[in-house]
Design a protein around this motif. Structure first.
Motif, short mmCIF file in Angstrom:
data_model
loop_
_atom_site.label_atom_id
_atom_site.label_comp_id
_atom_site.label_asym_id
_atom_site.label_seq_id
_atom_site.Cartn_x
_atom_site.Cartn_y
_atom_site.Cartn_z
N GLU A 189 0.83 -1.20 0.00
CA GLU A 189 0.00 0.00 0.00
C GLU A 189 0.88 1.26 0.00
N ALA A 190 0.38 2.31 -0.63
CA ALA A 190 1.11 3.58 -0.66
C ALA A 190 1.15 4.21 0.73
N ALA A 191 2.13 5.07 0.97
CA ALA A 191 2.22 5.79 2.24
C ALA A 191 0.93 6.56 2.49
N GLY A 192 0.38 6.42 3.70
CA GLY A 192 -0.83 7.13 4.07
C GLY A 192 -2.12 6.45 3.66
N ALA A 193 -2.03 5.35 2.91
CA ALA A 193 -3.25 4.69 2.41
C ALA A 193 -3.98 3.93 3.52
N VAL A 194 -3.24 3.35 4.44
CA VAL A 194 -3.84 2.59 5.54
C VAL A 194 -3.31 3.14 6.85
N LYS A 195 -4.20 3.41 7.80
CA LYS A 195 -3.77 3.98 9.08
C LYS A 195 -4.23 3.07 10.22
N PHE A 196 -3.31 2.80 11.15
CA PHE A 196 -3.66 1.93 12.28
C PHE A 196 -2.93 2.39 13.53
N ALA A 197 -3.40 1.91 14.67
CA ALA A 197 -2.80 2.25 15.96
C ALA A 197 -2.61 1.00 16.80
N LEU A 198 -1.50 0.97 17.55
CA LEU A 198 -1.23 -0.09 18.52
C LEU A 198 -1.07 0.58 19.88
N TYR A 199 -2.14 0.58 20.66
CA TYR A 199 -2.09 1.21 21.98
C TYR A 199 -1.53 0.23 23.00
N THR A 200 -0.63 0.73 23.84
CA THR A 200 0.03 -0.11 24.83
C THR A 200 -0.91 -0.42 26.00
N PRO A 201 -1.06 -1.69 26.38
CA PRO A 201 -1.82 -2.00 27.60
C PRO A 201 -1.13 -1.39 28.82
N ASN A 202 -1.88 -0.82 29.71
CA ASN A 202 -1.31 -0.22 30.92
C ASN A 202 -0.91 -1.30 31.93
N LYS A 203 0.23 -1.09 32.55
CA LYS A 203 0.70 -1.99 33.61
C LYS A 203 0.81 -1.16 34.89
N ILE A 204 0.12 -1.55 35.93
CA ILE A 204 0.12 -0.79 37.18
C ILE A 204 1.25 -1.28 38.09
N ILE A 205 2.10 -0.34 38.49
CA ILE A 205 3.21 -0.67 39.40
C ILE A 205 2.93 -0.01 40.75
N SER A 206 2.72 -0.83 41.75
CA SER A 206 2.53 -0.36 43.12
C SER A 206 3.20 -1.37 44.04
N LYS A 207 3.21 -1.09 45.32
CA LYS A 207 3.81 -2.05 46.26
C LYS A 207 3.05 -3.37 46.27
N ASP A 208 1.76 -3.31 45.94
CA ASP A 208 0.95 -4.52 45.93
C ASP A 208 1.15 -5.35 44.66
N THR A 209 1.48 -4.69 43.56
CA THR A 209 1.55 -5.40 42.27
C THR A 209 2.97 -5.64 41.78
N MET A 210 3.95 -4.99 42.37
CA MET A 210 5.30 -5.02 41.84
C MET A 210 5.93 -6.41 41.96
N SER A 211 6.61 -6.81 40.87
CA SER A 211 7.34 -8.08 40.86
C SER A 211 8.72 -7.84 40.25
N THR A 212 9.51 -8.89 40.15
CA THR A 212 10.88 -8.74 39.65
C THR A 212 10.93 -8.31 38.19
N ASN A 213 9.86 -8.55 37.43
CA ASN A 213 9.86 -8.17 36.02
C ASN A 213 8.93 -6.99 35.71
N SER A 214 8.59 -6.21 36.74
CA SER A 214 7.70 -5.06 36.53
C SER A 214 8.39 -3.93 35.77
N CYS A 215 9.70 -3.82 35.92
CA CYS A 215 10.46 -2.72 35.31
C CYS A 215 11.62 -3.27 34.48
#
Length: 334
Positions: A300-326
């Protein structure tokens, strides 16, 4: 006679098994090599706001690894916190005719015309994390509305009537025209409608500056001794907000957002932040790579198709934090 039948069956089973093994050994993935051939030799240019902070450093590390793996090039043109420098970098990139430009906008307006010019020149454009008012081929990044909505709901829970607290909250934004500010403010406003028990006593721009955010927070806390909560728009800036809260000795609920660098987890651990809404640079890097590869393969030509990939939110708190949170930049580069 039975022995002969069993022997014959065994021979047939052996032949079938051998045939299946040869078939498996001989199978060819007909998409793999054509895909690699299409990607090889292509050119991608990345124009970040600056290479002096965690977000673009993380994206660049992840994009570079994938570019090296599959055979296209990634060039970085640092805007160095200047819209003028960034515009010149984009204009120069357009003359070089890369296959894809990846750009991090400062605000919703500054690059809009230049991005359209890039697409009109046949160059596909991906915007990362900070949107322009002009929508290009792809957007990869944070769901700012969702982040603002979550933060506002947490203020209702932590500071509203049911909490027994004052209901007073403050907002420390980025620049007023930045996508992160525009969309979060809209979400906060919409979410707080009808919640008269929540009062925004201050909403000011910290301009992504840690010292400015600290000064704003100090003043707001002095003027509102019963302040309950603060919504900040970037954890790096809000290290200053958190420092002002700690200096005051008050129990003020600070919620902010960021890319999920290890400093975010450290801030939660040491009490600077109550929560960090992470938009996860590692996940964004993977999405960027996928968007780049899709656009490089698309006819497809530039600008012909438009899409978005929104990042899922990850909540970091003392209750949810793990070794792979960051994440850690040194590890991303490996």
């Amino acid at each position: 006679m039975m022995i002969v039948k069993y022997a014959a069956a065994a021979v047939v089973a052996g032949i079938l098994s051998l045939g299946a093994a040869h078939a498996q050994e001989g199978m060819v993935d007909e998409l793999r090599q054509p895909t690699l051939d299409t990607l090889a030799g292509k050119k991608v240019i990345f124009v970040p706001m600056s290479m002096s902070f965690d977000l673009p450093e993380g994206w660049a590390a992840i994009m570079q690894k994938e570019a090296t793996r599959v055979g296209y090039t990634l060039d970085i043109r640092d805007a160095n916190w200047s819209t003028d420098t960034g515009t010149r970098a984009l204009t120069q990139a357009i003359t070089e005719k890369p296959d894809v430009i990846v750009v991090q906008n400062f605000d919703v307006a500054s690059y809009a015309r230049t991005l359209k010019k890039a697409e009109d020149s046949g160059i596909k454009v991906i915007q990362v994390n900070m949107k322009s008012s002009y929508q290009t081929d792809a957007f990869v990044g944070a769901d700012w509305y969702g982040i603002g909505q979550y933060a506002a709901n947490r203020m209702i829970e932590k500071c509203g009537k049911a909490s027994g607290k004052s209901g007073k909250i403050a907002i420390i934004q980025g620049p007023a025209t930045a996508a992160a500010s525009v969309y979060q403010l809209n979400a906060i406003s919409e979410t707080l409608k009808g919640h008269d028990d929540i009062k925004i006593v201050s909403s000011q721009t910290g301009d992504w500056d840690q010292s400015k955010a600290r000064g704003i927070a100090q003043t707001v806390i002095q003027q509102n001794p019963d302040l309950c909560g603060i919504i900040g728009f970037w954890d790096v800036m809000d290290a200053g907000t958190g420092a002002a809260i700690q200096e005051s000795g008050k129990d003020i609920y600070l919620i902010t957002s960021g890319g999920g660098n290890k400093t975010a987890c450290q801030g939660v651990e040491n009490g600077t932040f109550k929560e960090v809404i992470s938009y996860d640079v590692e996940g964004q890097g993977r999405d960027l790579n996928n968007a780049i590869k899709v656009l490089l393969q698309s006819k497809e030509a530039a600008g012909a198709v438009k899409f978005a990939l929104y990042t899922p939110n990850k909540i970091i708190s003392k209750d949810t934090m793990s070794t792979n949170s960051c994440w850690d930049l040194d590890q991303l580069k490996k």
